[in-house]
Scaffold this motif. Structure first.
Motif, PDB file in Angstrom:
ATOM      1  N   ASN A   1       0.854  -1.236  -0.146  1.00 54.75           N
ATOM      2  CA  ASN A   1       0.067   0.140   0.147  1.00 54.75           C
ATOM      3  C   ASN A   1       0.583   1.212   0.007  1.00 54.75           C
ATOM      4  OD1 ASN A   1      -2.443  -1.355   0.152  1.00 54.75           O
ATOM      5  ND2 ASN A   1      -2.377  -1.565   2.372  1.00 54.75           N
ATOM      6  N   THR A   2       2.042   1.105   0.328  1.00 51.81           N
ATOM      7  CA  THR A   2       2.849   2.386   0.657  1.00 51.81           C
ATOM      8  C   THR A   2       3.098   2.997  -0.530  1.00 51.81           C
ATOM      9  OG1 THR A   2       3.530   1.703   2.764  1.00 51.81           O
ATOM     10  CG2 THR A   2       4.767   3.587   1.665  1.00 51.81           C
ATOM     11  N   ILE A   3       2.837   4.449  -1.363  1.00 48.21           N
ATOM     12  CA  ILE A   3       3.268   4.884  -2.281  1.00 48.21           C
ATOM     13  C   ILE A   3       4.351   5.997  -2.202  1.00 48.21           C
ATOM     14  CG2 ILE A   3       1.103   4.482  -3.524  1.00 48.21           C
ATOM     15  CD1 ILE A   3       0.650   7.538  -3.089  1.00 48.21           C
ATOM     16  N   ALA A   4       4.555   6.356  -0.845  1.00 46.82           N
ATOM     17  CA  ALA A   4       5.500   7.371  -0.615  1.00 46.82           C
ATOM     18  C   ALA A   4       5.760   7.515   0.952  1.00 46.82           C
ATOM     19  CB  ALA A   4       5.098   8.590  -1.192  1.00 46.82           C
ATOM     20  N   GLY A   5       6.903   7.734   1.319  1.00 49.14           N
ATOM     21  CA  GLY A   5       6.985   8.124   2.661  1.00 49.14           C
ATOM     22  C   GLY A   5       8.425   9.054   2.884  1.00 49.14           C
ATOM     23  N   PHE A   6       8.416   9.232   4.324  1.00 46.65           N
ATOM     24  CA  PHE A   6       9.339  10.323   5.056  1.00 46.65           C
ATOM     25  C   PHE A   6       9.814   9.705   6.191  1.00 46.65           C
ATOM     26  CE2 PHE A   6       6.589  12.594   2.191  1.00 46.65           C
ATOM     27  CZ  PHE A   6       7.621  12.964   1.139  1.00 46.65           C
ATOM     28  N   ASN A   7      11.079   9.972   6.384  1.00 47.52           N
ATOM     29  CA  ASN A   7      11.679   9.499   7.914  1.00 47.52           C
ATOM     30  C   ASN A   7      12.131  11.088   8.294  1.00 47.52           C
ATOM     31  OD1 ASN A   7      13.124   8.157   9.872  1.00 47.52           O
ATOM     32  ND2 ASN A   7      15.000   8.984   9.191  1.00 47.52           N
ATOM     33  N   MET A   8      11.438  11.551   9.370  1.00 51.61           N
ATOM     34  CA  MET A   8      11.608  12.747  10.087  1.00 51.61           C
ATOM     35  C   MET A   8      12.562  12.906  11.205  1.00 51.61           C
ATOM     36  SD  MET A   8       8.911  14.355   8.153  1.00 51.61           S
ATOM     37  CE  MET A   8       8.073  15.426   9.279  1.00 51.61           C
ATOM     38  N   THR A   9      13.442  13.516  10.674  1.00 51.12           N
ATOM     39  CA  THR A   9      14.650  13.850  11.544  1.00 51.12           C
ATOM     40  C   THR A   9      15.591  15.219  11.324  1.00 51.12           C
ATOM     41  OG1 THR A   9      16.917  12.703  12.727  1.00 51.12           O
ATOM     42  CG2 THR A   9      16.339  12.501  10.388  1.00 51.12           C
ATOM     43  N   CYS A  10      16.188  15.751  12.224  1.00 52.92           N
ATOM     44  CA  CYS A  10      16.927  16.890  12.101  1.00 52.92           C
ATOM     45  C   CYS A  10      16.405  17.814  11.482  1.00 52.92           C
ATOM     46  CB  CYS A  10      18.226  16.382  11.359  1.00 52.92           C
ATOM     47  SG  CYS A  10      19.266  15.033  12.397  1.00 52.92           S
TER      48      CYS A  10
ATOM     49  N   CYS B   1      14.291   0.798   3.536  1.00 51.19           N
ATOM     50  CA  CYS B   1      14.619   0.748   2.200  1.00 51.19           C
ATOM     51  C   CYS B   1      15.577  -0.364   1.859  1.00 51.19           C
ATOM     52  CB  CYS B   1      15.512   1.944   1.535  1.00 51.19           C
ATOM     53  SG  CYS B   1      14.567   3.308   1.659  1.00 51.19           S
ATOM     54  N   SER B   2      15.747  -1.267   3.196  1.00 44.32           N
ATOM     55  CA  SER B   2      16.372  -2.745   2.563  1.00 44.32           C
ATOM     56  C   SER B   2      15.757  -3.480   1.706  1.00 44.32           C
ATOM     57  CB  SER B   2      16.557  -3.317   4.218  1.00 44.32           C
ATOM     58  OG  SER B   2      15.399  -3.860   4.811  1.00 44.32           O
ATOM     59  N   PRO B   3      16.707  -4.237   0.923  1.00 43.39           N
ATOM     60  CA  PRO B   3      16.427  -5.277   0.134  1.00 43.39           C
ATOM     61  C   PRO B   3      15.174  -6.164   0.802  1.00 43.39           C
ATOM     62  CG  PRO B   3      18.799  -5.086   0.112  1.00 43.39           C
ATOM     63  CD  PRO B   3      18.332  -4.382   1.157  1.00 43.39           C
ATOM     64  N   GLY B   4      14.217  -6.349  -0.229  1.00 42.85           N
ATOM     65  CA  GLY B   4      13.164  -7.301   0.486  1.00 42.85           C
ATOM     66  C   GLY B   4      12.114  -6.380   1.089  1.00 42.85           C
ATOM     67  N   VAL B   5      12.428  -5.315   1.589  1.00 46.07           N
ATOM     68  CA  VAL B   5      11.282  -4.303   2.020  1.00 46.07           C
ATOM     69  C   VAL B   5      11.035  -3.218   0.961  1.00 46.07           C
ATOM     70  CG1 VAL B   5      10.667  -2.790   3.830  1.00 46.07           C
ATOM     71  CG2 VAL B   5      12.013  -4.690   4.315  1.00 46.07           C
ATOM     72  N   ASP B   6      12.143  -2.540   0.535  1.00 39.90           N
ATOM     73  CA  ASP B   6      12.115  -1.429  -0.532  1.00 39.90           C
ATOM     74  C   ASP B   6      10.806  -0.608  -0.626  1.00 39.90           C
ATOM     75  OD1 ASP B   6      14.469  -1.591  -2.227  1.00 39.90           O
ATOM     76  OD2 ASP B   6      14.130  -3.447  -2.902  1.00 39.90           O
ATOM     77  N   LEU B   7      10.794   0.049   0.433  1.00 38.38           N
ATOM     78  CA  LEU B   7       9.608   1.058   0.680  1.00 38.38           C
ATOM     79  C   LEU B   7      10.161   2.344   0.229  1.00 38.38           C
ATOM     80  CD1 LEU B   7       8.341   0.538   4.246  1.00 38.38           C
ATOM     81  CD2 LEU B   7       7.308  -0.099   2.237  1.00 38.38           C
ATOM     82  N   PRO B   8       9.439   3.029  -0.626  1.00 39.82           N
ATOM     83  CA  PRO B   8       9.981   4.593  -1.096  1.00 39.82           C
ATOM     84  C   PRO B   8       9.997   5.633  -0.066  1.00 39.82           C
ATOM     85  CG  PRO B   8       7.627   4.185  -1.479  1.00 39.82           C
ATOM     86  CD  PRO B   8       7.944   2.957  -0.806  1.00 39.82           C
ATOM     87  N   ILE B   9      11.035   5.539   0.964  1.00 37.50           N
ATOM     88  CA  ILE B   9      11.251   6.325   1.933  1.00 37.50           C
ATOM     89  C   ILE B   9      12.272   7.278   1.650  1.00 37.50           C
ATOM     90  CG2 ILE B   9      11.474   6.650   4.549  1.00 37.50           C
ATOM     91  CD1 ILE B   9       8.830   5.306   3.344  1.00 37.50           C
ATOM     92  N   VAL B  10      12.344   8.373   2.102  1.00 40.20           N
ATOM     93  CA  VAL B  10      13.344   9.577   1.846  1.00 40.20           C
ATOM     94  C   VAL B  10      13.460  10.391   3.045  1.00 40.20           C
ATOM     95  CG1 VAL B  10      13.061   9.548  -0.549  1.00 40.20           C
ATOM     96  CG2 VAL B  10      12.023  11.365   0.857  1.00 40.20           C
ATOM     97  N   SER B  11      14.402  11.037   3.197  1.00 38.30           N
ATOM     98  CA  SER B  11      14.655  11.942   4.444  1.00 38.30           C
ATOM     99  C   SER B  11      14.852  13.636   4.024  1.00 38.30           C
ATOM    100  CB  SER B  11      15.720  11.578   5.512  1.00 38.30           C
ATOM    101  OG  SER B  11      15.516  10.402   5.870  1.00 38.30           O
ATOM    102  N   ILE B  12      13.862  14.412   4.218  1.00 37.87           N
ATOM    103  CA  ILE B  12      14.222  15.851   3.913  1.00 37.87           C
ATOM    104  C   ILE B  12      14.515  16.519   5.397  1.00 37.87           C
ATOM    105  CG2 ILE B  12      13.150  18.080   3.469  1.00 37.87           C
ATOM    106  CD1 ILE B  12      11.379  16.614   1.535  1.00 37.87           C
ATOM    107  N   MET B  13      15.683  16.828   5.714  1.00 37.68           N
ATOM    108  CA  MET B  13      16.421  17.515   6.869  1.00 37.68           C
ATOM    109  C   MET B  13      17.003  18.915   6.596  1.00 37.68           C
ATOM    110  SD  MET B  13      18.590  14.052   7.466  1.00 37.68           S
ATOM    111  CE  MET B  13      19.071  13.675   5.976  1.00 37.68           C
ATOM    112  N   ARG B  14      17.153  19.556   7.756  1.00 33.11           N
ATOM    113  CA  ARG B  14      18.015  20.775   7.650  1.00 33.11           C
ATOM    114  C   ARG B  14      19.419  20.338   7.470  1.00 33.11           C
ATOM    115  NH1 ARG B  14      14.657  25.289   8.158  1.00 33.11           N
ATOM    116  NH2 ARG B  14      16.617  26.467   7.109  1.00 33.11           N
TER     117      ARG B  14
END
Length: 426
Positions: free
Chosen positions: A237-246, A296-309
């Motif tokens: 179900n995941t089409i996009a995602g964000f890891n929120m830090t810094c 983002c590890s192999p076999g999971v591969d979710l489309p997760i990015v990080s936008i940070m300062r």
């Protein structure tokens, strides 16, 4: 509801409330943090028992601490957990002993290159103990007998995380993850949870096409634990995602792509940052270091990015007592919040549009084109013509933004007009 004009100040107030809490990957500090966040958003708290297998890992025993200090030979308390919770190595086992300075030095941590900063040190998976202090304080220690006291316990308990599902019109999901396992550090820890909290409030108020899955977890072991029971559904179900830090200082923006580098999350982040913060620094996935490693590890591969300062492990305040509530500002938090809103709005608006006419439509009779000929029209009329030229069903809004060379939010009014006129569908 907090007025949008005051959201930066309110986020900073929340960070100030959370700052004194001693958090780790388990324990009462995590629960206290999540309970405070429940005042703002309806988090569901989940407990995963110690010893639970999660992929290649095992949920560790729960750690709690009440006090820790060192007494010098004169009986003076020279390192005191209650004055600064960074003084203790996280997951230190209980101890009450007398040691010589030479023996004590084996358990002390400081930063000679940053003599006035207390470092942040952990030992989650090997039982030991230690204290952190400024190098300036450490060089003043004299020979003699020191008493060391750590009033803590390490026993079977659970790992705690918070989850919030905000339903949309479809089961397709946007995933947002942040971590709540560091003690008193403002940028590397609290900026992510506070921006995520206020973003969740905003999402709950707005019309949504997508469902939002939001988690507050301990870093690494938390994401592994969460994936161990949710990965299959998230992969569907995941089409996009964000890891929120810094996200709380006022330095240049940073972007860490997904492992694939070309997901919707990647395209949206680059599009928004290039228009809002063109000075941003893009890092390679080889420079990863947070929970994107798991998502983002192999076999999971979710489309997760990080936008940070300032990206973790690149700023001098990182993992030290210098990462404080002066370094993190209301303006830094507000800007990150607005940037993330732009990203989520683009995802919500990111349709693939198809023109409904063969050939260029007759715009004038629809009131969309000047009735007197002459110069090529500019502004919104020109924008609509550009959109129609590329609305072949293969270009989404992020692509149209890149092709036409304008920010996506500049396209939204023209897209709305064309849709209302029946000239595009998506």
């Amino acid at each position: 509801m907090v007025p949008e004009a005051q959201v930066g100040e309110e986020m900073h107030k929340l960070a100030s409330r959370l700052f004194p809490i001693c958090r780790s990957i388990t324990g009462s500090g995590v629960r206290e943090t999540l309970t405070m966040l429940q005042e703002y958003v309806p988090l569901t708290l989940n407990e995963v028992p110690s010893g639970t297998p999660v992929f290649d890992w095992i949920v560790p025993r729960e750690w709690n601490i009440r006090d820790a200090y060192i007494l010098d030979p004169q009986g003076n308390k020279i390192v005191d957990f209650k004055r600064n919770n960074l003084h203790i190595v996280s997951y230190s086992v209980p101890i009450d002993v007398e040691l010589s300075l030479a023996e004590l030095q084996k358990h002390l941590y400081s930063l000679p290159e940053q003599p006035d900063a207390i470092p942040y040190v952990t030992s989650y998976y090997e039982e030991q103990w230690g204290f952190c202090l400024t190098h300036t304080e450490r060089t003043k220690l004299k020979n003699g007998s020191y008493r060391v006291v750590i009033d803590s316990d390490l026993k079977n308990g659970s790992l705690t995380y918070g989850e919030l599902i905000i339903p949309g019109q479809t089961e397709k999901e946007i995933f947002i993850s942040t971590y709540i396992c560091h003690p008193s550090m403002a940028n590397n820890e609290l900026s992510g949870p506070v921006v995520t909290t206020f973003l969740a409030q905003w999402l709950a108020r707005m019309p949504r096409r997508y469902t939002y899955r939001i988690v507050f977890i301990p870093e690494t072991i938390g994401s592994i634990t969460y994936l161990s029971s949710h990965a299959d559904a998230m992969k569907r179900n995941t089409i996009a995602g964000f890891n929120m830090t810094c996200m709380g200082d006022e330095r240049a923006y940073s972007f860490l792509p997904s492992r694939a580098g070309n997901s919707l999350s990647d395209r949206v982040a680059r599009t928004v940052l290039s228009h809002r913060h063109p000075e941003y620094v893009e890092y390679s996935f080889l420079e990863r270091g947070s929970d994107e490693r798991q998502y983002c590890s192999p076999g999971v591969d979710l489309p997760i990015v990080s936008i940070m300062r300032s990206k973790y492990n690149t700023f001098p305040e990182y993992h030290t007592s210098l990462d404080n509530l002066t370094f993190v500002t209301a303006e830094g938090l507000r800007s990150s919040y607005e940037t993330m809103k732009d990203c989520l709005l683009l995802i919500e608006q990111n349709y693939f549009y198809q023109a409904t006419n063969l050939g260029e439509p007759q715009m004038g009779r629809r009131g969309l084109y000047p009735t007197l000929g002459g110069k090529v029209p500019e502004g919104q009329v020109r924008m609509m013509m550009h959109i129609l030229a590329y609305a072949d069903g293969s270009n989404d809004v992020a692509s149209l933004s890149s092709i036409i060379g304008v920010a996506p939010w500049e396209l939204y009014p023209a897209l709305g007009t064309l849709r209302s006129a029946g000239l595009i569908r998506g």
